[in-house]
Motif scaffolding. Sequence first.
Motif, mmCIF file in Angstrom:
data_model
loop_
_atom_site.group_PDB
_atom_site.id
_atom_site.type_symbol
_atom_site.label_atom_id
_atom_site.label_comp_id
_atom_site.label_asym_id
_atom_site.label_seq_id
_atom_site.Cartn_x
_atom_site.Cartn_y
_atom_site.Cartn_z
ATOM 1 N N ASP A 174 -10.417 -4.711 8.604
ATOM 2 C CA ASP A 174 -10.796 -4.475 7.260
ATOM 3 C C ASP A 174 -9.485 -4.051 6.476
ATOM 4 O O ASP A 174 -9.494 -4.044 5.433
ATOM 5 C CB ASP A 174 -11.990 -3.334 7.187
ATOM 6 C CG ASP A 174 -12.982 -3.993 7.781
ATOM 7 O OD1 ASP A 174 -13.279 -5.306 7.853
ATOM 8 O OD2 ASP A 174 -14.204 -3.142 8.154
ATOM 9 N N SER A 175 -8.715 -3.126 6.968
ATOM 10 C CA SER A 175 -7.591 -2.198 6.319
ATOM 11 C C SER A 175 -6.425 -2.838 6.526
ATOM 12 O O SER A 175 -5.333 -2.477 6.183
ATOM 13 C CB SER A 175 -7.743 -0.914 6.702
ATOM 14 O OG SER A 175 -7.414 -0.843 8.200
ATOM 15 N N LYS A 176 -6.264 -3.926 7.074
ATOM 16 C CA LYS A 176 -4.814 -4.378 7.633
ATOM 17 C C LYS A 176 -4.391 -5.356 6.308
ATOM 18 O O LYS A 176 -4.080 -6.781 6.618
ATOM 19 C CB LYS A 176 -4.979 -5.124 8.878
ATOM 20 C CG LYS A 176 -5.013 -4.122 9.963
ATOM 21 C CD LYS A 176 -4.864 -4.941 11.247
ATOM 22 C CE LYS A 176 -4.900 -3.859 12.378
ATOM 23 N NZ LYS A 176 -4.923 -4.699 13.830
ATOM 24 N N ILE A 177 -4.450 -5.027 5.262
ATOM 25 C CA ILE A 177 -4.187 -5.920 4.036
ATOM 26 C C ILE A 177 -2.672 -6.116 4.138
ATOM 27 O O ILE A 177 -1.941 -7.329 3.876
ATOM 28 C CB ILE A 177 -4.447 -5.173 2.537
ATOM 29 C CG1 ILE A 177 -5.917 -4.866 2.564
ATOM 30 C CG2 ILE A 177 -4.081 -6.099 1.613
ATOM 31 C CD1 ILE A 177 -6.358 -4.340 1.503
ATOM 32 N N TYR A 178 -1.784 -5.306 4.285
ATOM 33 C CA TYR A 178 -0.248 -5.407 4.474
ATOM 34 C C TYR A 178 0.147 -6.556 5.307
ATOM 35 O O TYR A 178 1.064 -7.081 5.257
ATOM 36 C CB TYR A 178 0.395 -3.828 4.651
ATOM 37 C CG TYR A 178 2.076 -3.900 4.609
ATOM 38 C CD1 TYR A 178 2.604 -4.188 3.538
ATOM 39 C CD2 TYR A 178 2.455 -3.811 5.829
ATOM 40 C CE1 TYR A 178 3.847 -4.407 3.647
ATOM 41 C CE2 TYR A 178 3.986 -4.001 6.084
ATOM 42 C CZ TYR A 178 4.713 -4.101 4.874
ATOM 43 O OH TYR A 178 5.943 -4.075 4.761
ATOM 44 N N GLU A 179 -0.525 -6.125 6.852
ATOM 45 C CA GLU A 179 0.021 -7.144 7.690
ATOM 46 C C GLU A 179 -0.501 -8.688 7.198
ATOM 47 O O GLU A 179 0.328 -9.538 7.693
ATOM 48 C CB GLU A 179 -1.037 -6.768 9.123
ATOM 49 C CG GLU A 179 -0.539 -5.724 9.828
ATOM 50 C CD GLU A 179 -0.876 -4.489 9.079
ATOM 51 O OE1 GLU A 179 -1.502 -4.408 8.088
ATOM 52 O OE2 GLU A 179 -0.471 -3.395 9.677
ATOM 53 N N ARG A 180 -1.324 -8.909 6.559
ATOM 54 C CA ARG A 180 -1.811 -10.084 6.014
ATOM 55 C C ARG A 180 -0.882 -10.717 5.150
ATOM 56 O O ARG A 180 -0.470 -11.947 4.920
ATOM 57 C CB ARG A 180 -3.273 -10.132 5.676
ATOM 58 C CG ARG A 180 -4.411 -10.059 6.642
ATOM 59 C CD ARG A 180 -5.773 -10.175 5.993
ATOM 60 N NE ARG A 180 -6.461 -8.933 5.408
ATOM 61 C CZ ARG A 180 -7.127 -8.322 6.241
ATOM 62 N NH1 ARG A 180 -7.249 -8.344 7.347
ATOM 63 N NH2 ARG A 180 -7.519 -7.157 5.474
#
Length: 636
Positions: A420-426
Amino acid sequence: MSDYGDSVVPFNPTELRSGEPACKTDITVLSVDLRTDKSNKEELKDIKKPYEGSSLLQDEHNKDTKLSPFKPQPPSLPKPVGLGMGGKNISFEEKVRGRRLRNSQESLTDPGETGSSTDSLKEDTSSNGQGLASGHPLDLPPMETPPFRTGSFSEADNEHSDPNKERLKPSRIILSPLQTSGTYPPLENSAASTSLRTANRIDRDCLDYSAVGRRGRSERLQRNLSDSRLLDTMVSDSDSVHSMKSTYSVLNPIRPRDVRNRSFLEGSVLGNGALLGAEELDRYFPERRLGIYVATWNMQGKKGLPYNLDDLLLPTDTDFAQDVYVIGVQEGCPDRREWEIRLQETLGPYYVMLYAAAHGVLYLTIFVRRDLIWFCSEVEHATVTTRIISQIKTKGAVGIGFTFFGTSFLFITSHFTSGDSKIYERILDYDKIIEALALPRNLPDTNPYRSTTSDVTTRFDEVFWFGDFNFRLNKARGEVEAILNQGVGADMSPLLQHDQLLKEMKEGTIFQGFQEAAIQFPPTYKFDIGCDVYDTTTKQRTPSYTDRILYRNRHADDIKVVKYTSCSSIKTSDHRPVIGMFQVKLRPGRDNIPLGAGQFDRSLYLEGIRRRITGELKKREAAMKNQNNSTVCTIS
């Protein structure tokens, strides 16, 4: 006008041609009369003798005038060249009888009764000339002389004997043959002749639908349709072939000089004969629009495939199937070949698999209509892994690129980092893919001035990027369900305001230059298997739009969205498939690209068709068994 409906046409000496005997028509009539009456053989010998002076002709003329009009008169001598129009050479009875015999002769021997008027005139003139030149009378069956009726005969004879009477209009006028301006091309009657091919032949059954039938009812009435021999051997001219090519088939007749001059290595965009040029493009795509069907689905690695994939590839709410089908799968089934066979079985014999690539459990498959494989270049693919340490490649991307006519395409399916919170990794996954995806390699760039080495999506005209991007809704589970339960219908804007992907795209951190159609379907993640209920496990994941289809084009408005929705009937995974239909503008190209030469997976095609036929036979057998097992109750 006689009692038998024929008009008398007076002799015109100006129509005589040099080298022909005078009064050709009268000699023909005499020969017919002498043939029918054997008692006049001696008179025939006298007629064939040359004229010995004008005194003999004057005696015969005086003798005719003394005969009673009610008494049958012997045939008179034909007029010489110098005789005026007022002279009378033959009685009215003989003219009537001779003219009726001549009409009977034409109806029996004139090919105009079963052919065109031009041919009948030509043969009639030639036959008369030959008969006069040879001196033999025409062969006709004996005809009986019609009986006389004294009441009307005397009146008709008086009108004919008066040279000052106005000539009546004949009931049948035989025109002189038309003189052709050039020689006709010879008709080849051989069955192996190229001029008798089906593409160049006029079909009698399709005459009303062809270019000949559309010219109007008046011209069809002028054609003698009773001549079946003429239609059997008729070959349409170049104009007919050119006008019918757009009605029946795109396969035009190819001229030998076009084959000689056609180059498949370097061709002009607008030149004639270019395989990928404007002329060929307009033949197959008059509106220059290509229909593309894109589907993305996270299969969750399930071994079992849906029983039927028709809802995924061939939805019933669309009018037409598309030209290209692109299917991207994340966490695909273990048997990749079985998945491709099922796709071929669903699409049927109209489509062939142009290319398929895989990266671990990421599958990307492209099917095209079998008529269009000749306009595709060689297909190239590349893969990128976004996880450094992973024995099973579940995260990454697969890209396939090729050129169709003069438009280059790039299709990418990818699976980004979950959470849910891994926007930067995406976002890091996206950056790595656009830099590391090595495409194109051998294909020429259709517009190198707009390309950059750091972004693969700038090196193609049309780009479709789809997959499980794993972007979530920044909203609590309860609030999302409350919005869904309100029954807002197709309006998903309250949910999309919290979508992570749309927020990052607006800020320009990911998918620069890409667009997405309006979302009007519920979130596609995460469902319980086999039902429409969102996650009921202990994790209670928030429903989200993880599965997306994005597109990018070099030229504005090249891609038009036809449909963008999800397939809710397939419930074998915790994701719902997402499908998109697009219309993409095509441009003509040069023949300097490496062509694919119509290559496709033949073994896959045959296996898919075999399974399709087997399935149809099983359905028929099951239907027959149901009919045999059904019982009919009768009341006696």
